[in-house]
Write an enzyme that holds these catalytic residues in place. Structure first.
Site, mmCIF file in Angstrom:
data_model
loop_
_atom_site.group_PDB
_atom_site.id
_atom_site.type_symbol
_atom_site.label_atom_id
_atom_site.label_comp_id
_atom_site.label_asym_id
_atom_site.label_seq_id
_atom_site.Cartn_x
_atom_site.Cartn_y
_atom_site.Cartn_z
ATOM 1 N N SER A 281 0.790 -1.232 0.000
ATOM 2 C CA SER A 281 0.000 0.000 0.000
ATOM 3 C C SER A 281 0.823 1.283 0.000
ATOM 4 O O SER A 281 0.315 2.328 -0.362
ATOM 5 C CB SER A 281 -0.939 0.003 1.204
ATOM 6 O OG SER A 281 -0.186 -0.050 2.392
ATOM 7 N N HIS B 180 -5.517 -4.435 -1.151
ATOM 8 C CA HIS B 180 -5.395 -3.344 -2.125
ATOM 9 C C HIS B 180 -5.439 -3.838 -3.578
ATOM 10 O O HIS B 180 -5.310 -3.042 -4.502
ATOM 11 C CB HIS B 180 -4.098 -2.558 -1.888
ATOM 12 C CG HIS B 180 -4.192 -1.596 -0.759
ATOM 13 N ND1 HIS B 180 -4.733 -0.338 -0.886
ATOM 14 C CD2 HIS B 180 -3.862 -1.711 0.551
ATOM 15 C CE1 HIS B 180 -4.708 0.288 0.275
ATOM 16 N NE2 HIS B 180 -4.177 -0.535 1.173
ATOM 17 N N LYS C 37 -12.297 -1.515 1.273
ATOM 18 C CA LYS C 37 -11.546 -0.649 0.357
ATOM 19 C C LYS C 37 -12.319 -0.521 -0.962
ATOM 20 O O LYS C 37 -13.306 0.183 -0.994
ATOM 21 C CB LYS C 37 -10.119 -1.154 0.210
ATOM 22 C CG LYS C 37 -9.359 -0.900 1.523
ATOM 23 C CD LYS C 37 -7.916 -1.334 1.541
ATOM 24 C CE LYS C 37 -7.268 -0.897 2.854
ATOM 25 N NZ LYS C 37 -6.514 -1.957 3.516
#
Ligand SMILES: *Cc1c(COP(=O)(O)O)cnc(C)c1O
Length: 397
Positions: free
Chosen positions: A187, A215, A245
């Site tokens: 990330s 991610h 996310k």
């Protein structure tokens, strides 16, 4: 307050302040979309600090699914999953997750963080070893510790080092099981784990494979994530993800073989001793996954916008490091300079956070931009103009 606690808190806080590590948290006063307002200020900010990659956190279709679920199911799951908190919305979510990830089964948890608390220690114990990339997420580190297995760190994405350590661990004959764990996408830099090589090494040394794709999901492999991106669904035992996310809601999951998921339902403690996600979250996340499986529209738009921002920053003369994903770090270097840069961007209406030591190595300070599918070209142009102004003013470009 007890004297001991009082002096502990005052001393520790003072120490953090003196190291420049005391973090003031901003309050966001609008929904967390591409434009936000913070701390009671009138000025709007172009938001480059969320993980809301596809803009789904404020999507009308997800909101409608959540509202309908509240009407039908109420606001709470009512119990842990094994007692009677497994509602139909949870099993539907897990069926969709398995289809989305290309696995036999999936199990949902209350967060991505909890997945790592749950899954690692359900399988690994003190007779085992875990090979862990040195840049793995905090929740992976904590999950590994909880298992009491030996933790062997390997240099970030260094496949020679991983092979060497795997060989030594296997050769020692000390361990019953050995696991390799990596983030799918890292990330802070936006680089992708070298999964094909990791899978090969895993085969050579009989390693259990574990990928936390927080991610990568929604961002790679037409949305299905890093494992799909490399076509390695059959080689990765654990595919971990978050629903907070790109999926835009809250919760987490482990996808894999049915026998693994069955075991986690019997033995993973956050599943057994913590209440399931609320029905509205399960329904909204299910809706998000259905949208991603039906259409590449948001995925394509995310990459379009991310490439636009990256190209623009590059043309201005900023360094982006080795990002291979929409995560767009602007390398600054010096810690104080990085913080000043971020503050000046804020004053000009761009909300992008400074990331400095100890989150990244000393002298590797950067401002990290998270463009999303919800940003318009106009917003990106406006942000690029601010970057040019502040970059020139501080003699960074
Ligand atoms: C964000 C993140 C998590 C935590 O996910 P939550 O659902 O927010 O708890 C776990 N692992 C990685 C790699 C992450 O980036």
């Amino acid at each position: 307050m007890s004297k001991v606690l009082h002096s502990f808190l005052t001393e520790s806080m003072a120490e953090l302040r003196s190291q420049g590590l005391y973090n003031e948290i901003d309050t966001v006063e609008t929904a967390n979309g591409p434009i936000i307002k913070v701390n009671g200020q009138e000025q709007e900010q172009i938001n480059f600090s969320s993980n809301n990659y596809l803009g789904l956190a404020t999507d009308q279709r997800l909101k409608a699914a959540a509202v309908e679920a509240i009407r039908n199911w109420g606001v709470g799951a009512g119990a842990v999953r094994t007692i009677n908190g497994t509602l139909k919305v949870h099993t539907q979510l897990e069926e969709r997750l398995a289809a989305f990830k290309g696995t036999e089964a999936a199990i949902s948890y209350q967060s991505g963080f909890k997945c790592n608390m749950a899954a690692i220690s359900a399988v690994m114990d003190k007779n085992d070893a875990i090979l862990s990339d040195e840049l793995n997420h905090a929740s992976i580190i904590d999950g590994c510790r909880l298992s009491r297995a030996d933790i062997i760190r390997f240099k970030h994405s260094d496949m020679d080092d991983l092979r060497k350590q795997a060989k030594a661990a296997k050769g020692s004959g000390r361990y019953r099981k050995i696991m390799v764990i990596t983030d799918g996408v890292f990330s802070m830099d936006g680089d992708i784990a070298k999964l094909p090589e990791i899978a090969e090494i895993a085969e050579d040394y009989e390693l259990i494979t574990y990928v936390d794709d927080a991610h990568g999901t929604g961002v790679l492999g037409n949305g299905a994530g890093t494992v799909k991106h490399f076509g390695l669904q059959d080689k990765v035992d654990f595919q971990i993800g978050t629903l907070s996310k790109a999926i835009g809601v809250a919760g987490g999951y482990v996808a894999g073989k049915k026998s693994l998921v069955d075991w986690l339902k019997l033995r993973s403690r956050p599943f057994l001793f913590s209440t399931a996600i609320p029905p509205a979250d399960a329904a909204a996340a299910t809706k998000a996954i259905e949208l991603l499986m039906e259409s590449r529209e948001l995925y394509v738009r995310l990459w379009e916008r991310a490439n636009y921002l990256k190209d623009g920053l590059q043309q201005l003369g900023f360094q982006m490091g080795n990002s291979e994903t929409p995560i767009t770090p602007c390398m600054i270097g010096d810690e104080t300079m990085t913080q000043t840069f971020s503050r000046r961007l804020f004053e000009e209406g761009v909300y992008a956070k400074a990331i400095v030591f100890p989150t990244v190595p000393k002298g590797a300070g950067r401002v990290r931009n998270m463009p999303t599918a919800a940003h318009t070209k106009e917003m990106l142009d406006q942000a690029l103009a601010v970057y040019e102004k502040v970059g020139k003013e501080m003699a960074i470009i």
